[in-house]
Design a protein around this motif. Structure first.
Motif, PDB file in Angstrom:
ATOM      1  N   GLU A 186      39.209  35.455  41.915  1.00 17.85           N
ATOM      2  CA  GLU A 186      40.328  34.698  41.507  1.00 17.85           C
ATOM      3  C   GLU A 186      39.840  33.834  40.272  1.00 17.85           C
ATOM      4  O   GLU A 186      40.765  33.789  39.316  1.00 17.85           O
ATOM      5  CB  GLU A 186      40.689  33.782  42.702  1.00 17.85           C
ATOM      6  CG  GLU A 186      41.238  34.427  43.837  1.00 17.85           C
ATOM      7  CD  GLU A 186      42.731  35.208  43.708  1.00 17.85           C
ATOM      8  OE1 GLU A 186      42.992  35.414  42.533  1.00 17.85           O
ATOM      9  OE2 GLU A 186      43.151  35.835  44.626  1.00 17.85           O
ATOM     10  N   SER A 227      39.656  36.224  37.351  1.00 18.09           N
ATOM     11  CA  SER A 227      40.967  36.902  36.964  1.00 18.09           C
ATOM     12  C   SER A 227      41.690  35.853  36.505  1.00 18.09           C
ATOM     13  O   SER A 227      42.633  36.133  35.399  1.00 18.09           O
ATOM     14  CB  SER A 227      41.830  37.041  38.278  1.00 18.09           C
ATOM     15  OG  SER A 227      43.086  37.770  37.984  1.00 18.09           O
ATOM     16  N   ALA A 229      44.106  37.704  41.352  1.00 21.85           N
ATOM     17  CA  ALA A 229      43.855  39.036  41.680  1.00 21.85           C
ATOM     18  C   ALA A 229      44.385  39.248  43.043  1.00 21.85           C
ATOM     19  O   ALA A 229      44.701  40.410  43.634  1.00 21.85           O
ATOM     20  CB  ALA A 229      42.367  39.377  41.568  1.00 21.85           C
ATOM     21  N   ASN A 236      51.696  35.310  41.761  1.00 18.22           N
ATOM     22  CA  ASN A 236      52.045  36.278  40.614  1.00 18.22           C
ATOM     23  C   ASN A 236      53.598  36.641  40.642  1.00 18.22           C
ATOM     24  O   ASN A 236      53.960  36.843  39.245  1.00 18.22           O
ATOM     25  CB  ASN A 236      51.462  37.440  40.869  1.00 18.22           C
ATOM     26  CG  ASN A 236      49.620  37.141  40.720  1.00 18.22           C
ATOM     27  OD1 ASN A 236      49.255  36.432  40.067  1.00 18.22           O
ATOM     28  ND2 ASN A 236      49.047  38.291  41.386  1.00 18.22           N
ATOM     29  N   ALA A 269      48.452  42.975  37.854  1.00 12.24           N
ATOM     30  CA  ALA A 269      47.855  42.380  39.196  1.00 12.24           C
ATOM     31  C   ALA A 269      48.783  42.833  40.546  1.00 12.24           C
ATOM     32  O   ALA A 269      48.181  43.229  41.430  1.00 12.24           O
ATOM     33  CB  ALA A 269      47.981  41.064  38.953  1.00 12.24           C
ATOM     34  N   PHE A 304      46.992  45.310  43.033  1.00 16.91           N
ATOM     35  CA  PHE A 304      47.032  44.922  44.518  1.00 16.91           C
ATOM     36  C   PHE A 304      47.780  46.119  45.225  1.00 16.91           C
ATOM     37  O   PHE A 304      47.235  46.316  46.379  1.00 16.91           O
ATOM     38  CB  PHE A 304      47.766  43.673  44.672  1.00 16.91           C
ATOM     39  CG  PHE A 304      47.376  43.135  45.958  1.00 16.91           C
ATOM     40  CD1 PHE A 304      46.372  42.124  46.419  1.00 16.91           C
ATOM     41  CD2 PHE A 304      48.403  43.173  47.169  1.00 16.91           C
ATOM     42  CE1 PHE A 304      46.242  41.595  47.519  1.00 16.91           C
ATOM     43  CE2 PHE A 304      48.344  42.463  48.185  1.00 16.91           C
ATOM     44  CZ  PHE A 304      47.194  41.760  48.470  1.00 16.91           C
ATOM     45  N   GLN A 344      41.606  43.534  35.025  1.00 20.70           N
ATOM     46  CA  GLN A 344      42.661  42.874  35.866  1.00 20.70           C
ATOM     47  C   GLN A 344      43.316  43.811  36.981  1.00 20.70           C
ATOM     48  O   GLN A 344      43.329  43.550  38.014  1.00 20.70           O
ATOM     49  CB  GLN A 344      43.880  42.279  34.922  1.00 20.70           C
ATOM     50  CG  GLN A 344      45.012  41.590  35.706  1.00 20.70           C
ATOM     51  CD  GLN A 344      44.364  40.218  36.069  1.00 20.70           C
ATOM     52  OE1 GLN A 344      43.991  39.144  35.472  1.00 20.70           O
ATOM     53  NE2 GLN A 344      43.927  40.063  37.555  1.00 20.70           N
ATOM     54  N   ALA A 399      42.625  43.256  40.841  1.00 22.64           N
ATOM     55  CA  ALA A 399      43.688  43.063  41.834  1.00 22.64           C
ATOM     56  C   ALA A 399      43.664  44.202  42.798  1.00 22.64           C
ATOM     57  O   ALA A 399      43.934  44.094  44.318  1.00 22.64           O
ATOM     58  CB  ALA A 399      45.053  43.236  41.195  1.00 22.64           C
TER      59      ALA A 399
END
Length: 224
Positions: A8, A11, A20, A26, A48, A52, A111, A115
């Motif tokens: 984090e 990121s 992340a 986000n 991100a 994820f 990035q 993520a």
């Protein structure tokens, strides 16, 4: 936890000013970026969220039928976490090759990868069930600790340790970013590798009652 804090930190401070692994933040950052018409900030938040989601989705598919004793991670969960370490390792290599100062295209790729790694970790912990706990988001953990732990007179020593580990990981990573930025990406890889080694040692023949993830799992369940 410490690995999440380290990722984090990289990121948010060195990539696209997004998190992340904390998708709640986000989503808020995405809304603010749209409201301000800041295209670059929108791109970072979308990358991100997409990374994820991809990491979590792939891990969910790989671990859907995984089963393991309540006290230990299954082989598929461990394999996914090894994949996370490999992904973080690839990112660390790119980061180091660019001297810790990637350009826009490299930042976007890093990035997305960071993520995705956090998505893998989050989904793997969900798949591990009672033998794990959240490692990428701790708001619910803190709230539960306050309401059912401190408020009920049964505080768990592991919750403060987990919260502290994330802060320590973030702090160490920030110090590395300031003094040797090219090496910052190595820290989360090393931390995930240490977690895998510890889990493997605890699930081997030498593990038993009161040791390793089994003991840790029982204690964390008491705090929920």
């Amino acid at each position: 936890m410490a690995a999440s804090g380290a990722v984090e930190t990289i990121s948010f401070t060195a990539l696209d000013r997004v998190f992340a692994g904390v998708m709640t933040s986000n989503l808020a950052l995405l809304g603010m970026a749209v409201g301000r018409a800041q295209g670059s900030a929108v791109t970072g938040a979308v990358l991100a969220l997409g990374g994820f989601g991809l990491g979590a989705g792939v891990t969910a598919g790989l671990t859907r039928r995984a089963s393991s004793p309540p006290a230990h991670w299954s082989g598929r969960v461990t394999a996914c976490l090894a994949g996370e370490a490999a992904l973080l390792g690839a990112g660390a290599g790119v980061w180091a090759a660019l001297g810790g100062t990637p350009g826009e295209s490299a930042r976007n790729a890093l990035q997305f990868g960071a993520a995705a790694a956090m998505g893998i970790q989050a989904a793997a912990m969900v798949a591990a069930g009672r033998s794990a706990a959240p490692t990428t988001y701790l708001t619910g953990t803190l709230a539960t600790y306050i309401v059912k732990g401190v408020g009920a007179g049964r505080p768990s020593r592991w919750v403060p340790a987990r919260l502290g580990a994330m802060s320590v990981g973030a702090g160490i990573c920030m110090a590395v970013l300031r003094t040797a930025p090219a090496w910052a990406g190595v820290l989360p890889v090393a931390l995930v590798a240490c977690a895998l080694l510890a889990a493997r040692a605890a699930s081997g023949p030498g593990s038993g009652p009161g040791r390793g993830p089994a003991s840790w799992s029982r204690l964390t369940r008491r705090s929920r």
